[in-house]
Design a protein around this motif. Structure first.
Motif, PDB file in Angstrom:
ATOM      1  N   ILE A 120      49.739  45.706  58.719  1.00  0.00           N
ATOM      2  CA  ILE A 120      49.874  45.608  57.268  1.00  0.00           C
ATOM      3  C   ILE A 120      50.422  46.908  56.672  1.00  0.00           C
ATOM      4  N   GLY A 121      50.134  48.033  57.305  1.00  0.00           N
ATOM      5  CA  GLY A 121      50.695  49.290  56.836  1.00  0.00           C
ATOM      6  C   GLY A 121      52.197  49.345  57.023  1.00  0.00           C
ATOM      7  N   GLN A 122      52.672  48.828  58.155  1.00  0.00           N
ATOM      8  CA  GLN A 122      54.112  48.801  58.399  1.00  0.00           C
ATOM      9  C   GLN A 122      54.809  47.887  57.407  1.00  0.00           C
ATOM     10  N   ASP A 123      54.227  46.711  57.149  1.00  0.00           N
ATOM     11  CA  ASP A 123      54.812  45.803  56.165  1.00  0.00           C
ATOM     12  C   ASP A 123      54.836  46.421  54.776  1.00  0.00           C
ATOM     13  N   THR A 124      53.824  47.219  54.455  1.00  0.00           N
ATOM     14  CA  THR A 124      53.782  47.887  53.161  1.00  0.00           C
ATOM     15  C   THR A 124      54.935  48.877  53.014  1.00  0.00           C
ATOM     16  N   HIS A 125      55.252  49.605  54.078  1.00  0.00           N
ATOM     17  CA  HIS A 125      56.379  50.537  54.035  1.00  0.00           C
ATOM     18  C   HIS A 125      57.715  49.797  54.019  1.00  0.00           C
ATOM     19  N   ILE A 126      57.782  48.664  54.716  1.00  0.00           N
ATOM     20  CA  ILE A 126      59.002  47.852  54.676  1.00  0.00           C
ATOM     21  C   ILE A 126      59.243  47.354  53.256  1.00  0.00           C
ATOM     22  N   PHE A 127      58.183  46.899  52.602  1.00  0.00           N
ATOM     23  CA  PHE A 127      58.307  46.421  51.229  1.00  0.00           C
ATOM     24  C   PHE A 127      58.796  47.552  50.315  1.00  0.00           C
ATOM     25  N   ALA A 128      58.248  48.751  50.500  1.00  0.00           N
ATOM     26  CA  ALA A 128      58.664  49.888  49.678  1.00  0.00           C
ATOM     27  C   ALA A 128      60.144  50.191  49.880  1.00  0.00           C
ATOM     28  N   VAL A 145      68.529  56.633  35.555  1.00  0.00           N
ATOM     29  CA  VAL A 145      67.421  55.690  35.481  1.00  0.00           C
ATOM     30  C   VAL A 145      66.606  55.701  36.772  1.00  0.00           C
ATOM     31  N   ILE A 146      67.284  55.783  37.920  1.00  0.00           N
ATOM     32  CA  ILE A 146      66.594  55.703  39.198  1.00  0.00           C
ATOM     33  C   ILE A 146      65.658  56.886  39.425  1.00  0.00           C
ATOM     34  N   PHE A 147      65.940  58.028  38.800  1.00  0.00           N
ATOM     35  CA  PHE A 147      65.053  59.192  38.939  1.00  0.00           C
ATOM     36  C   PHE A 147      63.646  58.845  38.453  1.00  0.00           C
ATOM     37  N   TYR A 148      63.553  58.206  37.302  1.00  0.00           N
ATOM     38  CA  TYR A 148      62.251  57.850  36.747  1.00  0.00           C
ATOM     39  C   TYR A 148      61.602  56.721  37.547  1.00  0.00           C
ATOM     40  N   LEU A 149      62.408  55.763  37.985  1.00  0.00           N
ATOM     41  CA  LEU A 149      61.857  54.631  38.710  1.00  0.00           C
ATOM     42  C   LEU A 149      61.273  55.046  40.053  1.00  0.00           C
ATOM     43  N   LYS A 150      61.989  55.902  40.791  1.00  0.00           N
ATOM     44  CA  LYS A 150      61.493  56.357  42.086  1.00  0.00           C
ATOM     45  C   LYS A 150      60.221  57.188  41.930  1.00  0.00           C
ATOM     46  N   SER A 151      60.100  57.893  40.811  1.00  0.00           N
ATOM     47  CA  SER A 151      58.900  58.695  40.569  1.00  0.00           C
ATOM     48  C   SER A 151      57.676  57.816  40.362  1.00  0.00           C
ATOM     49  N   LEU A 152      57.878  56.563  39.963  1.00  0.00           N
ATOM     50  CA  LEU A 152      56.765  55.662  39.658  1.00  0.00           C
ATOM     51  C   LEU A 152      56.416  54.725  40.808  1.00  0.00           C
ATOM     52  N   CYS A 153      57.248  54.688  41.844  1.00  0.00           N
ATOM     53  CA  CYS A 153      56.969  53.777  42.964  1.00  0.00           C
ATOM     54  C   CYS A 153      55.697  54.215  43.676  1.00  0.00           C
ATOM     55  N   PRO A 154      54.785  53.272  43.991  1.00  0.00           N
ATOM     56  CA  PRO A 154      53.478  53.656  44.556  1.00  0.00           C
ATOM     57  C   PRO A 154      53.528  54.077  46.015  1.00  0.00           C
ATOM     58  N   VAL A 155      54.582  53.680  46.757  1.00  0.00           N
ATOM     59  CA  VAL A 155      54.684  54.002  48.184  1.00  0.00           C
ATOM     60  C   VAL A 155      56.031  54.669  48.430  1.00  0.00           C
TER      61      VAL A 155
END
Length: 285
Positions: free
Chosen positions: A60-68, A217-227
């Protein structure tokens, strides 16, 4: 001095939104936006089906990183980006090509109200399409895990928190890219040029000076991604995704949200000013 007719302006914004929402959500030319939004859902569903068929449990950890990785490198940069191109560029440029914008300009509606109504309708449509997609993606990816693993991840782990963060980033992406491409539709006759320019700037954002990164725009979005996207997966020799995986110094969540909202609002104010001076000459379109 008489009070400004806030009630009238709200009614006009709602009227514009009702007209525009039908055009956006039910237009045949917008079907490809739905396909962009649903593509990751189909990929994750196929992955889960394959794992269920094989009976081989995933990590599940690997899938979480794939999703990110898929979220940052495909969904944000391509799916939402080009989806907002299709939705917001057509709000004004599409009306000019169809020779119907003058009907709005002849109506007793302030042009700032027209910009607000069109932007909000595009924003709600984009949020609905891509917000629904991210929820479906999340559950399509994790549905092949057994019930106890899903409960541990979603209830006792970070699952619901990650999902809420991804939905929030998706909605902010729609607002950020939506404001940019609405302005592009007002300023440019050829949508290809601003699209390529913005796409290039977003791709090299990580290499820009810190001040210029704040205009991306992507600067702010990447800063907010949880993983965070694992660099070792995307930084291989000769891998073109290495450029996109470079992360600038992230901003705090509050700074990222406020910065993106301020950027979007500033672009919309600029669009409103520009629309006030917009003259229609269909013969030049």
């Amino acid at each position: 001095m008489s009070q400004r007719p806030w009630g009238l302006w709200r009614s006009q914004v709602r009227a514009v939104m009702r007209l525009e929402m039908k055009k956006i959500l039910l237009s045949r030319r917008g079907l490809w936006v739905y396909l962009l939004a649903l593509a990751p859902v189909l990929i994750y569903a196929a992955h889960s089906f394959d794992q269920l068929r094989k009976g081989e449990p995933c990590d599940i950890g690997q899938d979480t990183h794939i999703f990110a990785g898929v979220f940052q490198l495909f969904f944000l940069r391509l799916s939402i980006f080009f989806g907002c191109v299709g939705i917001f560029l057509n709000l004004f440029r599409g009306e000019m090509l169809e020779k119907s914008l003058h009907y709005y300009f002849l109506a007793p509606v302030r042009r700032e109200i027209l910009v607000a109504g069109k932007f909000l309708s595009g924003l709600l449509a984009a949020m609905f399409i891509f917000g629904t997609s991210i929820v479906l993606q999340f559950f399509a990816l994790y549905c092949h895990f057994d019930a106890s693993t899903r409960q541990e991840y979603f209830v006792h782990g970070h699952g619901l928190g990650h999902l809420a963060a991804y939905v929030g980033v998706t909605l902010l992406a729609c607002a950020g890219y939506g404001s940019v491409f609405l302005a592009a539709g007002v300023l440019f006759r050829n949508p290809l040029i601003p699209t390529l320019v913005v796409l290039t700037l977003e791709a090299i954002s990580g290499f820009l000076p810190q001040t210029l990164q704040h205009l991306s725009v992507i600067f702010y979005l990447k800063s907010l991604c949880p993983v965070a996207v694992p660099a070792e997966i995307f930084m291989g020799k000769g891998n073109p995704l290495a450029l996109l995986a470079v992360n600038p110094t992230p901003a705090s969540a509050a700074t990222a949200i406020l910065g993106l909202l301020v950027l979007s609002f500033a672009v919309l104010v600029f669009s409103s000013v520009r629309v006030r001076r917009l003259e229609i000459d269909y013969g030049t379109e």
